[in-house]
Write a protein that holds these residues in place. Structure first.
Motif, PDB file in Angstrom:
ATOM      1  N   MET A   1      14.226  40.281 -67.796  1.00 42.71           N
ATOM      2  CA  MET A   1      14.608  41.687 -67.602  1.00 42.71           C
ATOM      3  C   MET A   1      14.431  42.503 -68.874  1.00 42.71           C
ATOM      4  N   TYR A   2      14.358  41.809 -70.020  1.00 42.03           N
ATOM      5  CA  TYR A   2      14.297  42.466 -71.312  1.00 42.03           C
ATOM      6  C   TYR A   2      15.467  43.427 -71.437  1.00 42.03           C
ATOM      7  N   ASP A   3      15.223  44.720 -71.727  1.00 41.05           N
ATOM      8  CA  ASP A   3      16.348  45.641 -71.912  1.00 41.05           C
ATOM      9  C   ASP A   3      16.745  46.296 -70.598  1.00 41.05           C
ATOM     10  N   GLY A   4      16.227  45.767 -69.479  1.00 42.84           N
ATOM     11  CA  GLY A   4      16.571  46.333 -68.179  1.00 42.84           C
ATOM     12  C   GLY A   4      15.360  46.888 -67.466  1.00 42.84           C
ATOM     13  N   ARG A   5      14.247  46.997 -68.170  1.00 46.58           N
ATOM     14  CA  ARG A   5      13.075  47.610 -67.534  1.00 46.58           C
ATOM     15  C   ARG A   5      12.387  46.642 -66.568  1.00 46.58           C
TER      16      ARG A   5
ATOM     17  N   GLY B   1      24.658  42.007 -60.547  1.00 42.35           N
ATOM     18  CA  GLY B   1      25.497  41.655 -61.682  1.00 42.35           C
ATOM     19  C   GLY B   1      25.972  42.877 -62.427  1.00 42.35           C
ATOM     20  N   GLY B   2      26.294  42.681 -63.682  1.00 41.45           N
ATOM     21  CA  GLY B   2      26.864  43.780 -64.451  1.00 41.45           C
ATOM     22  C   GLY B   2      25.961  44.193 -65.589  1.00 41.45           C
ATOM     23  N   ASN B   3      26.150  45.438 -66.026  1.00 40.59           N
ATOM     24  CA  ASN B   3      25.386  45.954 -67.153  1.00 40.59           C
ATOM     25  C   ASN B   3      26.109  45.610 -68.444  1.00 40.59           C
ATOM     26  N   VAL B   4      25.506  44.723 -69.219  1.00 40.29           N
ATOM     27  CA  VAL B   4      26.174  44.215 -70.413  1.00 40.29           C
ATOM     28  C   VAL B   4      26.356  45.315 -71.449  1.00 40.29           C
ATOM     29  N   ALA B   5      25.249  46.003 -71.747  1.00 35.79           N
ATOM     30  CA  ALA B   5      25.344  47.050 -72.777  1.00 35.79           C
ATOM     31  C   ALA B   5      26.459  48.020 -72.420  1.00 35.79           C
ATOM     32  N   GLY B   6      26.555  48.324 -71.138  1.00 34.06           N
ATOM     33  CA  GLY B   6      27.531  49.315 -70.701  1.00 34.06           C
ATOM     34  C   GLY B   6      28.959  48.952 -71.073  1.00 34.06           C
ATOM     35  N   PHE B   7      29.290  47.658 -71.043  1.00 31.19           N
ATOM     36  CA  PHE B   7      30.701  47.319 -71.244  1.00 31.19           C
ATOM     37  C   PHE B   7      30.986  46.817 -72.658  1.00 31.19           C
ATOM     38  N   LEU B   8      29.960  46.879 -73.517  1.00 28.51           N
ATOM     39  CA  LEU B   8      30.205  46.505 -74.911  1.00 28.51           C
ATOM     40  C   LEU B   8      30.913  47.647 -75.622  1.00 28.51           C
ATOM     41  N   PRO B   9      31.814  47.336 -76.563  1.00 26.45           N
ATOM     42  CA  PRO B   9      32.390  48.411 -77.384  1.00 26.45           C
ATOM     43  C   PRO B   9      31.321  48.955 -78.319  1.00 26.45           C
ATOM     44  N   ALA B  10      31.515  50.177 -78.752  1.00 21.92           N
ATOM     45  CA  ALA B  10      30.526  50.796 -79.635  1.00 21.92           C
ATOM     46  C   ALA B  10      30.739  50.304 -81.053  1.00 21.92           C
TER      47      ALA B  10
ATOM     48  N   LEU C   1      18.239  69.338 -72.264  1.00 19.46           N
ATOM     49  CA  LEU C   1      18.054  67.943 -72.669  1.00 19.46           C
ATOM     50  C   LEU C   1      16.809  67.409 -71.986  1.00 19.46           C
ATOM     51  N   LEU C   2      15.871  66.947 -72.798  1.00 17.91           N
ATOM     52  CA  LEU C   2      14.659  66.327 -72.242  1.00 17.91           C
ATOM     53  C   LEU C   2      14.739  64.824 -72.504  1.00 17.91           C
ATOM     54  N   VAL C   3      14.445  64.028 -71.481  1.00 17.97           N
ATOM     55  CA  VAL C   3      14.487  62.577 -71.663  1.00 17.97           C
ATOM     56  C   VAL C   3      13.179  61.961 -71.197  1.00 17.97           C
ATOM     57  N   HIS C   4      12.576  61.168 -72.052  1.00 20.64           N
ATOM     58  CA  HIS C   4      11.345  60.479 -71.650  1.00 20.64           C
ATOM     59  C   HIS C   4      11.343  59.044 -72.152  1.00 20.64           C
ATOM     60  N   GLY C   5      11.040  58.127 -71.237  1.00 20.57           N
ATOM     61  CA  GLY C   5      10.774  56.750 -71.641  1.00 20.57           C
ATOM     62  C   GLY C   5      11.959  56.018 -72.236  1.00 20.57           C
ATOM     63  N   THR C   6      13.146  56.496 -71.953  1.00 24.80           N
ATOM     64  CA  THR C   6      14.326  55.766 -72.419  1.00 24.80           C
ATOM     65  C   THR C   6      15.443  55.994 -71.415  1.00 24.80           C
TER      66      THR C   6
ATOM     67  N   VAL D   1      32.294  29.329 -76.401  1.00 29.80           N
ATOM     68  CA  VAL D   1      31.552  30.593 -76.343  1.00 29.80           C
ATOM     69  C   VAL D   1      31.132  30.874 -74.911  1.00 29.80           C
ATOM     70  N   PHE D   2      31.128  32.141 -74.541  1.00 32.87           N
ATOM     71  CA  PHE D   2      30.493  32.577 -73.295  1.00 32.87           C
ATOM     72  C   PHE D   2      29.208  33.315 -73.650  1.00 32.87           C
ATOM     73  N   ALA D   3      28.263  33.318 -72.738  1.00 30.99           N
ATOM     74  CA  ALA D   3      27.033  34.073 -73.017  1.00 30.99           C
ATOM     75  C   ALA D   3      26.575  34.810 -71.761  1.00 30.99           C
ATOM     76  N   VAL D   4      26.156  36.052 -71.955  1.00 34.65           N
ATOM     77  CA  VAL D   4      25.581  36.825 -70.853  1.00 34.65           C
ATOM     78  C   VAL D   4      24.284  37.467 -71.322  1.00 34.65           C
ATOM     79  N   ALA D   5      23.413  37.769 -70.354  1.00 35.45           N
ATOM     80  CA  ALA D   5      22.117  38.351 -70.673  1.00 35.45           C
ATOM     81  C   ALA D   5      22.130  39.849 -70.403  1.00 35.45           C
ATOM     82  N   THR D   6      21.273  40.553 -71.124  1.00 41.46           N
ATOM     83  CA  THR D   6      21.087  41.982 -70.874  1.00 41.46           C
ATOM     84  C   THR D   6      20.201  42.155 -69.643  1.00 41.46           C
ATOM     85  N   GLY D   7      20.022  43.393 -69.250  1.00 39.73           N
ATOM     86  CA  GLY D   7      18.920  43.709 -68.338  1.00 39.73           C
ATOM     87  C   GLY D   7      19.258  43.830 -66.880  1.00 39.73           C
TER      88      GLY D   7
END
Lengths: 440, 170, 1006
Positions: free
Chosen positions: C568-572, C656-665, C398-403, C636-642
């Motif tokens: 934070m955008y997408d966390g970067r 804090g917490g990683n939002v994407a991580g705890f979202l259902p797929a 598995l090669l991973v680059h830039g993501t 409504v509640f709201a949380v930010a990514t990143g």
């Protein structure tokens, strides 16, 4: 006091100078311990940075300047009593002025530390002094802080000189009754005073001028201190009433501290004969008078804030009374305006321990007055966006407590090694001994 | 001890007797020094009632201080004119405060110096014509004079009720 | 985890304290003598001067920003061989010289102390060990030569030659398995446009051409597509004060920065964007106001009356807005932002396009004259098979680059677990991110600022990346690693035959030569198609069944809106201290993560600001802090990514917490994009002690988000400006200021805004600084009508002036150092929330209260009107700050560190301040100096526009103008007399050199 004779006065007062007791040593040791703690806090702050203290934007001044103003205020009673009352030839002065003057000198020495302690770069404090330097730069004489430099140092110099000159004849007395090292020291310090007619003549003349110079100085110094605030644009600070208001406050707190110090002294050294109800009665009157002035000032501030309609002023004073540190304001009102009203009753003024308790409240109240004026006004400034309340840290508190120990150290030394009661001037108010009293 | 002037030292217990003695000595034009535990205006008037020059010195000192104080502000401000808060380079009102403080400072210090100078202080040797009791409750008169006159002077003093008379011989 | 990033042990630690008591007693005994740490600096002159480097003269390299897919052009300012600042490339059509906060912070990515400094190999015990590049590459080749299964290559979104190279490489390895994962790849947008126009592309959104912009959750000023470009074009129309000035309405359940700039905020329920858009389209059609087709869509079912309930907005509001939309054409409706990315995201986009069509925006405000290229990306839904292949053991390498899928994909997708099943995993990551932590071999790539490369922004706009400096660490360009590997493997078809990555790139750009050199110098080749071809909806939209997105999770729960963090955008952004300390543009929280809850709901739930809470979804639990936000629907509640990185490598990012991580797929049905608005969540206090740090004062003192009628951020209704109504008519709208005569609060000791600050001030105080100006009087004008509060200027200022970051604890104490802050004030009138952003920096007062109180002349008024601050004169009395009405002075409470190599970024033209001195905005005096020197070299006077402050230079909205007030021709001089001009706290008579132009509000119905 008719029972008193010159001889008795000598004996009584010189007895104060007997070698310290164990109790004194213990007290002194404790004092030094607290002082060391304060010093440690300061050193830590110098090494870490000003952030060690709880200050921040917008409250860039806090406990240190509070303490500064507090101690300068204390420093006012001494000169007031010795100089002003001297000019008024008020006789109750003679018994208390020496202690008061000592207190003044030490209080100003304490106050003088705080402008240094609060400097971000204390190692460059001397840049505030006007001296020719390679930077070709002189201090800014338009800055109230520069006025402070001059006012406080002048005040320290003059009150020390005044203090010392008053001591000379008494030191001569001490000289004649001391032995060994003490004798040597007193001999030097008394400059070989013999009390000749010539010496008394110039001495008395000089003393009046000291008093005459010191009197306007007293009023000027605390006015200048008040201008540190009044000269700024800050709501809650920018007021023309500040100078008289601060001077009155200073005398108020100063007298308070005198009482606080004198009552225990009176007890410990058994000076009841000299410090009579009459003295406390008179001081009580001054206390009451100045307290009323201060109360009037508080009221005026509030009124002007409302009357001016200036929303900055209105807001800051509303916050002062009902904001997050409103409790401090009400402590101040209680201690400075209400409790001193007890002095209206003569029975209270002549109740020595009662006066002692009142004076404690006055000290607390006046400290809080400065705290409220400085911290609260800054925390509630023009721009609501930066409003923020200050929280002290161990360092702020440690240094503040240390300052009391610093003052205490000097005072403890003073009562043991210098005539804490004015021997000569006590004698002055006794009738001079005569062969045939009728001639008098 | 040899350098010491010879003279007569009398110790009095009372002010009025002291004054009598002073008057008597004055009559036969004696130079004398009176020592008192506290300043006493009666005695002072007997000796001389001229004004002390200290006040003049103090005045001059204060004046000089004031001028220096103002000069300091003025000249240093002009030396490198920096504008702050749009105020004049020579902002008189603030300078007045410095001027005032310097007036007091210099006035006070000259006052001290003058006082010491005119009352001949410091002079640590107090043994000459002095008695420790003068700092307590006794009044003293010291009359410098030659051995020959000593007896006569001592007589005058005793006559006026000196409780003790001492003749310091050179 | 400690935020105490500068190791200030406060309060005293016991040991240390005892030590000090010792010292102190010594000191009090008269033997006290302090030792201060020696300044750790090294001054080394060049022995042999490097080529093309003149010490003291900056060299600029044109490059391209890779912090988001927008691909803005960069000018990398280098001094003595080190990149010290990023500025926009003025000739780059996307950003025309501006740059956002994230883009500028790329520098802290380059100099990040936590970057992989060298190749690493995982040991048996799981730890990483440094190895040489020889070993590393040998190992890579060995594994690739005989992989225990197929090779899978995960990369980030690439729009240039890199993509080709990667494909060639993976192809050469006999696999086609290149997975492109970009967290924000706007799948819904592309799919929606495919359905509406038959083109799966990102069209041109021309905000300058749009009379009305309705945004349905598209935060185009923050993260949506190309924020810098949009901020500029939006400002040109919306920033105007004429009758045809653009208007913006935001339909979002949580008010974003974009929404805070809207003239009206419509808090719709999450996931109902499509219905809201169609409802308004229906009104327009029904009332015969339509200027375009509906794509064969029958809108009657979507009449406001029918959908108002679902949308959560009264029908009459939708009707009114629809009419306004039609009245102020051409209309542009946009959707598809992260916070609108529900299971119906694509439908929302289609609906928005329909609304645009009937609003007459097609072909003008929205057209395909040039398209934004996002390259090939895999929608998260399509990643499942790839992850399956890993799980099935089919993947050998598995090669991973830039993501960073281990972080940015829902935990439910199980990337990490699957990766565990791959025998050998290689990461080319720059940062020690979550995915890199999973790998066996780490071959760190150069940072984009150290690399060659290219990117496609729009059709016809190709940007180049070129190394601006030698690599900071022992890293190696991944393309070169791949080329080398291919060679040793003996598989060199096509591109892989080239010797170096640079050759590949040069070849792709037509080979070396004048053209190449020109492209390098320009930063790329920019052939902008300016034409706006006509456009119409393709028919057959009837097929699309519009409905409300169903939210999963606990039916009784509260809908959770996830939005993209502007910082934070997408966390970067998370490991960059600048971005962590940069307050969130609306909540102003720093260094942290939080859940936004409406104040009323807070009280209902018994929550206080900063309480630590846990949000539960079927997929996981998110622990974060509660923040009472007035700009959100109560339901409504709201949380930010990143935020919420978990990898140990980053010292700044574990918050804090990683939002994407705890979202259902769950996915957008149509496009397969990840559905960020997908679940209802239940909230519970964790009881943990926690504290949020934020600017805007402290609730302890209260009221800090309101102006309290002090006229800091003033506004004036458009109708007043255009003379349609008189000031008094608008008085009802409480413009929160006294400067506006109509708004004059009784009791203000107000002085009128001096029409000519110099003359009037000189008159006021004949001897004042004003009367004594030598040649220039620098001044600034800030147009609050253009400023959108994006805070790019704040980062520009920090980068230019070496402003220290201080960490969460210190910010919480009120000790942030930033020279420029954006104050965010709430105004409420007629129950409508209005947000005002006002940049506050040193006002360089003509009669500055700070100056006269300094006993040592550390600050004074210089002959060019600057409020000069001389650091080395300062003794730190802090009186100046106490006496500053604007509180813009920052004090160095401590010695602040720039952990190496972050200190490489420091601007050599600006002193780095040490503890105990005051500092503040200088109007970028070093830049003024520079401009004057240039003018002097050319024996002329400085020209207007030659002196550009850092904040002005980067401002995407062009809200800041700086110049010489004594030059009657200068732009700033013209604007000072603008009728919208006012000064903050003018009644104190400080004569600020900064003039603000009132925001123009549109809340008077047309």
């Amino acid at each position: 006091m008719s029972t008193l004779t010159y001889k008795k006065v000598n004996e009584d007062f010189l007895s104060l100078l007997r070698n310290p007791t164990k109790a004194w040593y213990i007290l002194f040791a404790l004092d030094l311990l607290v002082l060391a703690f304060g010093a440690a806090c300061w050193i830590y702050q110098i090494q870490t940075g000003m952030g060690a203290a709880g200050k921040m934007r917008p409250v860039m001044w806090a406990l240190y300047i509070t303490d500064f103003v507090f101690w300068v205020g204390i420093g006012h009673a001494g000169t007031l009593i010795s100089a002003v009352l001297f000019l008024f030839r008020s006789r109750f002065r003679n018994a208390i002025y020496r202690t008061a003057e000592g207190m003044t000198v030490f209080a100003v020495m304490t106050a003088g530390l705080f402008p240094l302690i609060h400097l971000g770069r204390v190692w460059f404090f001397y840049w505030l002094l006007p001296y020719p330097n390679q930077r070709g730069l002189w201090p800014n004489f338009r800055s109230p802080l520069e006025w402070d430099v001059f006012a406080v140092s002048t005040y320290l110099t003059i009150s020390s000189v005044f203090f010392f000159v008053g001591l000379i004849p008494d030191l001569a007395v001490a000289r004649e009754n001391a032995v060994g090292l003490r004798k040597k020291i007193y001999t030097l310090a008394s400059l070989g005073w013999r009390g000749t007619d010539r010496q008394w003549k110039h001495y008395n003349s000089a003393y009046i001028y000291f008093a005459a110079l010191a009197t306007p100085l007293v009023f000027s110094v605390h006015s200048v201190v008040s201008w540190d605030f009044a000269m700024s644009v800050n709501p809650g600070w920018h007021g023309t009433i500040f100078a008289p208001y601060f001077v009155a406050g200073a005398i108020f707190s100063g007298i308070g501290m005198v009482i606080t110090l004198m009552v225990p002294m009176r007890k410990i050294f058994g000076l009841e004969k000299y410090l009579t109800d009459w003295h406390f009665d008179s001081m009580g009157k001054i206390l009451l008078f100045t307290s009323l002035i201060v109360t009037y000032a508080y009221a005026t501030e509030m009124f002007m804030a409302w009357y001016s309609g200036n929303i900055f002023e209105k807001s800051v004073f509303w916050d002062r009374a009902f904001g997050p540190v409103g409790w401090a304001y009400w402590i101040m009102v209680l201690c400075n305006c209400l409790i001193p009203l007890l002095c209206i009753k003569k029975s209270m003024r002549t109740n020595v321990w009662g006066m002692f308790i009142i004076s404690i409240f006055v000290n607390i109240g006046m400290w809080f007055e400065r705290f409220v004026i400085i911290v609260q006004s800054l925390s509630h400034n023009f721009d609501p966006w930066v409003w923020r309340m200050y929280q002290p840290t161990l360092v702020d508190v440690g240094v503040s407590i240390g300052s009391f120990a610093w003052f205490g150290m000097f005072f403890l030394l003073f009562i043991k090694f210098l005539p804490a009661m004015a021997i000569v001037e006590m004698k002055e108010i006794l009738p001079a001994p005569r062969k045939n009293a009728s001639a008098a | 001890m040899s350098k010491k002037l010879s003279g007569v030292l009398a110790v009095f217990e009372h002010v009025d007797t002291t004054i009598d003695a002073i008057r008597a000595l004055k009559k036969d034009k004696r130079k004398l020094t009176v020592m008192t535990p506290v300043p006493n205006h009666e005695i002072a008037e007997e000796i001389d009632d001229t004004q002390s020059p200290v006040r003049l010195c103090t005045f001059v000192g204060g004046l000089v201080g004031g001028i220096l104080g103002f000069a300091l502000c003025a000249f240093t401000s002009l030396d490198w004119p920096l504008i702050t808060n749009g105020k004049e380079i020579l902002s008189i009102p603030p300078f007045m405060i410095i001027t005032f403080e310097c007036t007091i400072l210099f006035g006070g210090l000259t006052n001290l110096v003058a006082m010491l100078f005119f009352s001949g202080l410091p002079s640590l040797d107090v043994s000459e014509g002095f008695d420790p009791r003068f700092t307590e409750d006794r009044f003293g008169i010291w009359v410098p004079c030659g051995k020959d006159e000593a007896e006569q002077v001592a007589g005058v003093l005793r006559a006026n009720g000196a409780e003790e008379v001492r003749v310091d011989a050179a | 985890m400690s935020d105490d990033i500068h190791e200030q042990p406060l309060p005293l630690k016991r040991r240390e304290f005892l030590k000090l008591v010792g010292v102190a007693t010594a000191a009090t005994a008269g033997a006290g003598c302090l030792e201060f740490p020696p300044p750790n600096e090294l001054i080394q002159p060049y022995v042999t001067a490097p080529e093309n480097i003149i010490p003291g003269v900056a060299t600029y390299y044109a490059s391209t920003c890779r912090e988001c897919p927008a691909a803005c052009g960069l000018h990398v300012k280098t001094r003595e061989g080190r990149a010290i600042k990023l500025e926009g490339n003025p000739s780059h059509p996307v950003n025309l010289g501006s740059l956002c906060a994230r883009g500028q912070s790329a520098l802290q990515g380059l100099y990040n102390p936590d970057r992989h400094a060298h190749p690493k190999q995982r040991q048996a015990d799981g730890s990483f060990k440094e190895i040489t590049w020889e070993e590393a590459e040998a190992l890579l080749v060995e594994k690739l030569a005989a992989p225990a299964g197929a090779v899978q290559f995960w990369t980030g979104q690439e729009t240039g030659t890199r993509a080709a190279l990667y494909d060639a490489f993976i192809g050469a390895l006999g696999s086609a398995d290149r997975i492109v994962h970009e967290p924000f790849a706007w799948e819904a947008l592309r799919e929606g446009n495919r359905l509406a126009f038959g083109r799966a592309e990102i069209p041109t959104y021309d905000f300058a051409a749009a009379g009305s912009v309705f945004t349905l959750g598209a935060d185009f000023l923050e993260t949506w597509l190309s924020p810098v470009e949009y901020a500029r074009t939006f400002a040109t129309r919306h920033g105007g004060s004429t009758t045809d000035a653009g208007r913006l309405v935001a339909f979002e359940s949580r008010l974003s920065l974009t929404g805070s700039n809207a003239d009206e905020w419509v808090a719709i329920k999450p996931g109902t964007e499509a219905l809201a858009a169609l409802a308004m389209a229906q009104v327009i059609v029904a009332e015969g106001l339509a200027k375009g087709s509906t794509g064969g869509l029958d809108l009657t079912p979507y009449a406001p009356a029918n959908v108002a309930e679902q949308v959560g907005v009264p029908a009459e509001v939708l009707v009114r807005l629809a009419r306004e939309f039609a009245a102020n054409g051409p209309g542009l409706a946009i959707a598809g932002g992260v916070q609108a990315q529900s299971a119906r995201a694509t439908h929302a986009v289609v609906a928005a396009n329909v609304l645009t069509s009937v609003g007459g925006g097609l072909g003008s405000a929205l057209h395909f004259g040039r398209t934004l290229d996002l390259g090939r990306t895999h929608a998260p839904r399509d990643l499942a098979p790839a992850i399956e292949r890993m799980n099935g053991g089919g993947v050998g390498v598995l090669l991973v680059h830039g993501t960073n899928p281990a972080y940015s994909l829902p935990g439910a997708l199980g990337f990490a677990a699957a990766a565990g099943k791959v025998p050998f995993k290689v990461s080319f990551s720059i940062d020690p991110d979550e995915t890199a932590q999973l790998c066996d071999l780490i071959l760190p790539d150069h940072h984009p600022l150290e690399s060659w490369g290219d990117a496609q922004a729009w059709t016809g706009v190709r940007s180049l990346l070129q190394p601006a400096m030698r690599p900071v660490f022992k890293t190696k360009s991944t393309p070169d690693v791949l080329l080398a590997a291919a060679k040793t493997l003996g598989r060199t078809p096509g591109l892989l035959a080239a010797a170096t990555w640079r050759d590949v790139l040069t070849a792709a750009w037509g080979g070396p030569g004048a053209a190449w050199d020109a492209a390098l110098a320009a930063g790329g080749s920019f052939a902008v198609a300016s034409a706006a071809p006509a456009l119409a909806l393709s028919g057959g939209l009837a097929g699309v069944g519009f409905s409300v997105a169903e939210l999963g999770g606990d039916a009784a729960g509260t809908p959770l809106v996830v939005y993209a963090s502007p910082n934070m955008y997408d966390g970067r952004g998370a490991n960059k201290p600048w971005l962590q300390e940069l307050p969130d543009p609306v909540t102003k929280v720093v260094w942290d993560h939080w859940v936004e809850i409406h104040p009323d709901t807070m009280t209902k739930l018994g929550l206080k600001r900063g309480d630590h809470v846990a949000l539960k979804t079927p997929a996981g639990t998110l622990e974060t802090a509660a923040y009472d936000y007035i700009g959100i629907r109560p339901d409504v509640f709201a949380v930010a990514t990143g935020q919420g990185h978990t990898a140990d490598g980053g010292r700044y990012w574990k918050r804090g917490g990683n939002v994407a991580g705890f979202l259902p797929a769950t996915y957008d049905d149509a496009s397969g994009g990840l559905a960020y608005v997908a679940v209802k969540t239940t909230l519970a206090k964790t009881g943990k002690k926690y504290k949020l740090a934020y600017l805007g004062g402290d609730p302890y003192t209260g009221g800090q988000s309101r102006q309290m009628g002090r006229g800091i951020a003033q506004a004036i209704p458009l109708t007043v400006v255009t003379g349609k109504a008189d000031a008094h008519g608008a008085a009802a709208h409480g413009e929160g200021g006294h400067g506006d005569p109509a708004m004059h609060k009784p009791g203000f000791v107000g002085s009128p805004v001096p029409a000519d600050p110099i003359a009037s001030a000189a008159k006021e105080a004949p001897n004042s600084a004003y009367a004594l100006h030598a040649k220039h009087k620098w001044g600034m004008v800030v147009d609050l009508n253009s400023c959108n509060g994006c805070q790019a200027c704040v980062i520009a200022c920090s980068a230019e002036n070496n402003v220290a970051f201080v960490g969460k604890e210190q910010v919480d104490k009120g000790r942030e150092m930033m020279w420029l802050r954006i104050e965010r004030f709430y105004e409420e009138h007629d129950g409508k929330l209005e947000v005002r952003h006002v940049p506050v920096m040193c006002q360089h007062c003509g009669a500055a209260p700070c100056e006269s109180v300094c006993p040592v002349y550390a600050t004074y008024h210089n002959p060019e009107g600057l409020n000069a601050m001389i650091y080395n004169r300062c003794v730190g009395t802090r009186y100046c700050s106490n006496n500053c009405p604007y509180k813009v002075r920052a004090f160095n409470w401590f010695h602040y560190d720039f952990p190496a190599p972050l200190n490489w970024q420091l601007n050599p033209d600006v002193t780095v301040r040490d503890k105990g001195v005051m500092e503040k905005c200088t109007f970028c005096v070093q830049r003024i100096r520079d401009a004057k020197d240039h003018a002097k070299d050319e024996a002329r006077n400085v020209r207007d526009g030659e002196m550009v402050t850092a904040c002005q230079q980067t401002c995407p909205a062009q809200a800041i103008v700086f110049g010489d007030l004594m030059d009657s021709e200068s732009r700033v001089r013209q604007l000072v007399d603008h009728d919208r001009g006012y000064k903050i706290f003018e009644e104190i008579n400080t004569y600020p050199a900064v003039t603000y132009l009132k925001k123009v509000t549109r809340d008077v119905p047309v």
